[in-house]
Design an enzyme around this catalytic site. Structure first.
Site, PDB file in Angstrom:
ATOM      1  N   GLU A 151      -4.814   0.237   2.435  1.00 39.09           N
ATOM      2  CA  GLU A 151      -3.588   0.875   1.947  1.00 39.09           C
ATOM      3  C   GLU A 151      -2.823  -0.035   0.983  1.00 39.09           C
ATOM      4  O   GLU A 151      -1.958   0.431   0.251  1.00 39.09           O
ATOM      5  CB  GLU A 151      -2.689   1.266   3.111  1.00 39.09           C
ATOM      6  N   SER A 179      -5.212  -4.270   5.015  1.00 36.29           N
ATOM      7  CA  SER A 179      -5.545  -2.847   4.960  1.00 36.29           C
ATOM      8  C   SER A 179      -5.874  -2.394   3.549  1.00 36.29           C
ATOM      9  O   SER A 179      -5.318  -2.904   2.567  1.00 36.29           O
ATOM     10  CB  SER A 179      -4.359  -2.030   5.490  1.00 36.29           C
ATOM     11  N   TYR A 208       4.293   1.038   4.890  1.00 37.04           N
ATOM     12  CA  TYR A 208       3.217   0.376   5.618  1.00 37.04           C
ATOM     13  C   TYR A 208       2.387  -0.500   4.676  1.00 37.04           C
ATOM     14  O   TYR A 208       2.102  -1.670   4.963  1.00 37.04           O
ATOM     15  CB  TYR A 208       2.324   1.415   6.283  1.00 37.04           C
TER      16      TYR A 208
END
Length: 363
Positions: free
Chosen positions: A153, A151, A175
């Site tokens: 992120e 990801s 996460y």
């Protein structure tokens, strides 16, 4: 009669008709849905891993494609993953399963670590055990190729813009931390056991079937609901955060392309263009001829504890080596999502406000 063998083919004497098999975790999610459609259209036998359910469905009645075969498995249960891989004997495994809504990861950090992080180890161990891999060596033709959904992120508090495969990670949420763990685990198994394992560092990718808790779908649903007179306002947090938003259908195509290469490697996928949440809101409300300033309410309670301010992809490597590029860009994506939600909220399933009541806590 033709006989199905353990590597996805049919055999009768010397004649072999190959049918590739894919196993997808996270089959009920947005990416699992689009990936299953893509692989089925390419002639694959597609298996979806579900947790103890025979006919799972996602929010708003979205169900698994009828041609997808279901197999039980749980990313928190090693033995169930071994059984699933052993039963399917897939040519390709796409690990899309995760606790993927970032704000939830602060409320459930342990569960996020177990599913989104350690779940990757369990999946790779299941592949290693079933394939009988005990030392570093070149993978044989019967060993599955493994895709991990990494990801954007992971980049978090970015050190450079745009971000590419060499940009250092600085995750800003549980996460993101869990995804970094999974990403490095894939690299470790690739280098330690010679497994064909890759990670796709996908930037934000959306669609009309995106979960309503994600900001893009929250905005498209909100604009549609206000236009139809079902609501008069939409509550949002940080309007200044910027993301590189693309269409999920383009990104699952990239996943498949990564596993088709001769050598495993990791790739960034994104459009290379960042837009703010404010731009998203302006465009969505303008699409239904409304001024967002008359309907959007800012709510500090919706702010993240640690925000990621700017994510923007440099997908040069994927463009040059895979031949991948996006086909749907931001303006078209937002219009597509708002139009879809106008149809959804005008449909018979919403005649008594069922969907609105279901989503009220998210707005």
């Amino acid at each position: 009669m033709p006989r199905r063998d353990h590597i996805g083919g049919w055999s009768q004497g010397l004649e072999i008709i190959l049918t590739r098999r894919a196993l997808i975790t996270g089959i009920t999610g947005q990416d699992g849905t689009y990936l299953a459609r893509h692989l089925l259209a390419a002639g694959y036998d597609v298996y979806g891993m579900v947790r103890g359910q025979n006919s799972p469905s996602a929010r708003c009645g979205r169900q698994v494609h009828p041609d997808v075969r279901l197999v039980n498995g749980d990313l928190m249960d090693q033995s169930s993953l071994i059984s699933a891989v052993d039963r399917v004997r897939p040519d390709e495994i796409y690990n899309l399963g995760a606790l993927s809504y970032v704000p939830t990861s602060w409320r459930q950090p342990n569960t996020t670590a177990e599913i989104t992080g350690t779940g990757v180890v369990r999946m790779l161990e299941a592949v290693r055990i079933v394939a009988g891999i005990t030392s570093s060596r070149t993978p044989g033709p019967s060993r599955p190729r493994f895709y991990q959904a990494s990801s954007s992120e992971m980049f978090g508090k970015v050190r450079e813009t745009p971000q590419n495969e060499l940009t250092p990670f600085h995750p800003r949420s549980p996460y993101g931390v869990a995804k970094v763990f999974g990403h490095y685990t894939v690299q470790n198994y690739r280098e330690s056991y010679g497994m064909y394992a890759v990670s796709g560092m996908l930037f934000n990718h959306e669609s009309p079937i995106r979960g309503p808790e994600f900001v893009t779908r929250k905005v498209s649903l909100g604009a549609a609901a206000v236009k139809l007179g079902l609501r008069d306002s939409l509550r949002l947090g940080n309007l200044m955060a910027e993301r590189d938003w693309g269409f999920a259908g383009d990104y699952v195509r990239g996943m498949s392309m990564m596993l088709a290469q001769d050598e495993p490697d990791d790739y960034v996928l994104g459009t290379g263009i960042a837009h703010s949440v404010r731009e998203l809101v302006e465009l969505a409300f303008a699409h239904v001829d409304l001024d967002w300033r008359d309907h959007v309410v800012l709510d500090e309670a919706l702010q993240r504890p640690a925000e990621v301010d700017l994510l923007c992809a440099d997908a040069t490597k994927a463009q040059q080596r895979l031949g991948w590029k996006p086909t749907v860009y931001f303006e078209e994506l937002v219009g597509m999502m708002v139009d879809s939600d106008l149809r959804l909220l005008s449909g018979p399933q919403c005649s008594e406000g069922g969907v609105i009541r279901e989503l009220a806590d998210l707005w």
